[in-house]
Design a protein around this motif. Structure first.
Motif, mmCIF file in Angstrom:
data_model
loop_
_atom_site.group_PDB
_atom_site.id
_atom_site.type_symbol
_atom_site.label_atom_id
_atom_site.label_comp_id
_atom_site.label_asym_id
_atom_site.label_seq_id
_atom_site.Cartn_x
_atom_site.Cartn_y
_atom_site.Cartn_z
ATOM 1 N N UNK A 11 59.648 67.229 45.372
ATOM 2 C CA UNK A 11 60.388 66.028 45.009
ATOM 3 C C UNK A 11 59.934 64.811 45.796
ATOM 4 N N UNK A 12 58.961 65.002 46.684
ATOM 5 C CA UNK A 12 58.354 63.869 47.346
ATOM 6 C C UNK A 12 59.051 63.389 48.590
ATOM 7 N N UNK A 13 59.584 64.319 49.377
ATOM 8 C CA UNK A 13 60.201 63.919 50.632
ATOM 9 C C UNK A 13 59.139 63.320 51.561
ATOM 10 N N UNK A 14 59.476 62.204 52.225
ATOM 11 C CA UNK A 14 58.528 61.541 53.101
ATOM 12 C C UNK A 14 58.252 62.398 54.326
ATOM 13 N N UNK A 15 59.294 62.942 54.926
ATOM 14 C CA UNK A 15 59.158 63.772 56.119
ATOM 15 C C UNK A 15 59.675 65.169 55.814
ATOM 16 N N UNK A 16 58.974 66.208 56.312
ATOM 17 C CA UNK A 16 59.446 67.571 56.059
ATOM 18 C C UNK A 16 60.611 67.969 56.950
ATOM 19 N N UNK A 238 70.577 78.521 47.369
ATOM 20 C CA UNK A 238 70.532 77.140 46.871
ATOM 21 C C UNK A 238 69.863 76.222 47.884
ATOM 22 N N UNK A 239 70.225 76.348 49.165
ATOM 23 C CA UNK A 239 69.648 75.483 50.196
ATOM 24 C C UNK A 239 68.142 75.708 50.331
ATOM 25 N N UNK A 240 67.713 76.962 50.244
ATOM 26 C CA UNK A 240 66.285 77.234 50.346
ATOM 27 C C UNK A 240 65.541 76.708 49.126
ATOM 28 N N UNK A 241 66.166 76.797 47.959
ATOM 29 C CA UNK A 241 65.574 76.239 46.741
ATOM 30 C C UNK A 241 65.387 74.732 46.892
ATOM 31 N N UNK A 242 66.416 74.070 47.413
ATOM 32 C CA UNK A 242 66.350 72.619 47.611
ATOM 33 C C UNK A 242 65.228 72.278 48.574
ATOM 34 N N UNK A 243 65.121 73.027 49.659
ATOM 35 C CA UNK A 243 64.109 72.745 50.678
ATOM 36 C C UNK A 243 62.704 72.944 50.134
ATOM 37 N N UNK A 244 62.472 74.049 49.419
ATOM 38 C CA UNK A 244 61.134 74.340 48.917
ATOM 39 C C UNK A 244 60.717 73.397 47.784
ATOM 40 N N UNK A 245 61.684 72.700 47.199
ATOM 41 C CA UNK A 245 61.352 71.695 46.184
ATOM 42 C C UNK A 245 60.936 70.375 46.812
ATOM 43 N N UNK A 246 61.129 70.236 48.128
ATOM 44 C CA UNK A 246 60.905 68.950 48.783
ATOM 45 C C UNK A 246 59.938 68.991 49.953
ATOM 46 N N UNK A 247 59.394 70.127 50.271
ATOM 47 C CA UNK A 247 58.417 70.227 51.358
ATOM 48 C C UNK A 247 57.466 71.375 51.067
ATOM 49 N N UNK A 248 56.262 71.268 51.595
ATOM 50 C CA UNK A 248 55.265 72.305 51.366
ATOM 51 C C UNK A 248 55.642 73.573 52.121
ATOM 52 N N UNK A 249 55.200 74.694 51.557
ATOM 53 C CA UNK A 249 55.545 75.993 52.124
ATOM 54 C C UNK A 249 55.048 76.138 53.562
ATOM 55 N N UNK A 250 53.928 75.472 53.901
ATOM 56 C CA UNK A 250 53.365 75.625 55.245
ATOM 57 C C UNK A 250 54.341 75.158 56.323
ATOM 58 N N UNK A 251 55.243 74.216 55.975
ATOM 59 C CA UNK A 251 56.236 73.758 56.937
ATOM 60 C C UNK A 251 57.443 74.681 56.996
ATOM 61 N N UNK A 252 57.750 75.327 55.873
ATOM 62 C CA UNK A 252 59.009 76.061 55.758
ATOM 63 C C UNK A 252 58.888 77.551 56.057
ATOM 64 N N UNK A 253 57.708 78.136 55.821
ATOM 65 C CA UNK A 253 57.557 79.578 56.015
ATOM 66 C C UNK A 253 57.897 80.004 57.444
ATOM 67 N N UNK A 254 57.408 79.295 58.481
ATOM 68 C CA UNK A 254 57.781 79.723 59.839
ATOM 69 C C UNK A 254 59.287 79.690 60.080
#
Length: 308
Positions: A11-16, A238-254
């Motif tokens: 969704x184009x979040x500026x900062x992860x 739901x929260x994880x779905x929202x997060x993964x729609x707005x940031x790349x997986x490389x930031x969220x997987x850890x």
């Protein structure tokens, strides 16, 4: 085990940072769900816990599915729903059966090997090529499991139960890895709410076949924990779905591996469980191996439960 979600575009979040924090909150809620599930399993057994949870989740998902535009799945899609539900049902039964016999942190640490199994299954079932670093990562993950299992031999008071619980959790991770492969196929042909509805419905139907012999009426005092388990699961996903729609997986997987920290805290607070150095060392090695494997095949590390 955690049902995760994938989005095909950001969704184009500026900062992860915000998605990372939201993802961490989702992981916390799902960790709380695991702890609450352990309470229920210890009270009424794994069969009745999973049966009643699936029935309640079916009602919730059915309400959501009925409220929006909907179409009945085709026979081929329904077969896919049923196949994945059978796999998920086995995953839930085996994982939570093992969870009741292991410290929470130990069970969660062992469950982290699922991405490594998914990597191997993708090679076997989908013909994907495994890179050399992923092979070394898998060997490191196996070493981590061996360290955790080795630590159990020094605890003679519950060594047999611990080993059986470990075997159950590891078996569940193999089937969970196959579930990840099926989920990718499912996400291409069905919407999230449809997947949620028919997966829980089919699990409830499959388990319901044994209800004349195994089912019991859930005690009144356990309905609130059951509702809490369902709410935590849906909110976390739901929260994880929202997060993964707005940031790349490389930031969220850890961030997902923070579940181990929450498992340590919740296990200590609610079950008076101490964490051994072998569990810490083994889980650390497993997490490291999964992060290395994710770099070789990021697609397998992304959440994949539902399409956008």
């Amino acid at each position: 085990m955690r049902g995760l979600v994938k989005s095909s575009s950001l969704a184009g979040a500026v900062s992860p940072m915000i998605p990372v924090l939201v993802c961490a909150l989702g992981i916390f809620l799902l960790s709380g769900m695991d702890a609450a599930m352990k309470v229920l399993v210890l009270a009424v057994g794994v069969y009745n816990t999973v049966l009643w949870r699936s029935m309640l989740a079916t009602v919730v998902a059915g309400a959501g599915w009925s409220a929006g535009p909907r179409t009945l799945p085709t026979p081929s899609v329904l077969r896919l729903h049923a196949l994945r539900a059978a796999v998920v049902g086995f995953v839930l039964l085996s994982f939570f059966w093992g969870l009741a016999r292991l410290p929470l942190a130990e069970a969660i640490g062992l469950s982290f090997v699922a991405p490594l199994f998914a990597l191997l299954l993708a090679a076997l079932l989908l013909g994907e090529r495994i890179q050399r670093q992923a092979i070394w990562a898998s060997l490191a993950g196996i070493a981590g499991v061996a360290i955790i299992v080795g630590g159990q031999f020094g605890q003679t008071s519950h060594a047999r139960d611990a080993l059986l619980g470990t075997a159950a959790v590891l078996v569940s991770t193999v089937f969970y890895a196959y579930n990840l492969i099926l989920a990718r196929q499912q996400a291409l042909v069905a919407k999230p709410i449809e997947i949620m509805l028919f997966q829980n419905l089919c699990v409830a139907v499959f388990l319901g076949l044994a209800s004349p012999w195994l089912a019991i009426t859930l005690p009144r005092e356990l309905w609130l924990p059951l509702a809490g388990v369902t709410a935590l699961s849906l909110a976390g996903q739901f929260l994880m779905s929202w997060a993964y729609a707005r940031a790349e997986a490389q930031y969220l997987i850890p961030t997902e591996y923070s579940a181990f920290i929450w498992a340590i805290a919740l296990g200590f607070l609610f079950f008076d469980e101490a964490v051994t150095w072998t569990t810490l060392a083994g889980a650390g090695l497993i997490v490291t191996s999964c992060l290395i494997a994710a770099r070789s095949n990021p697609r397998l590390a992304e959440p994949i439960e539902a399409a956008p």
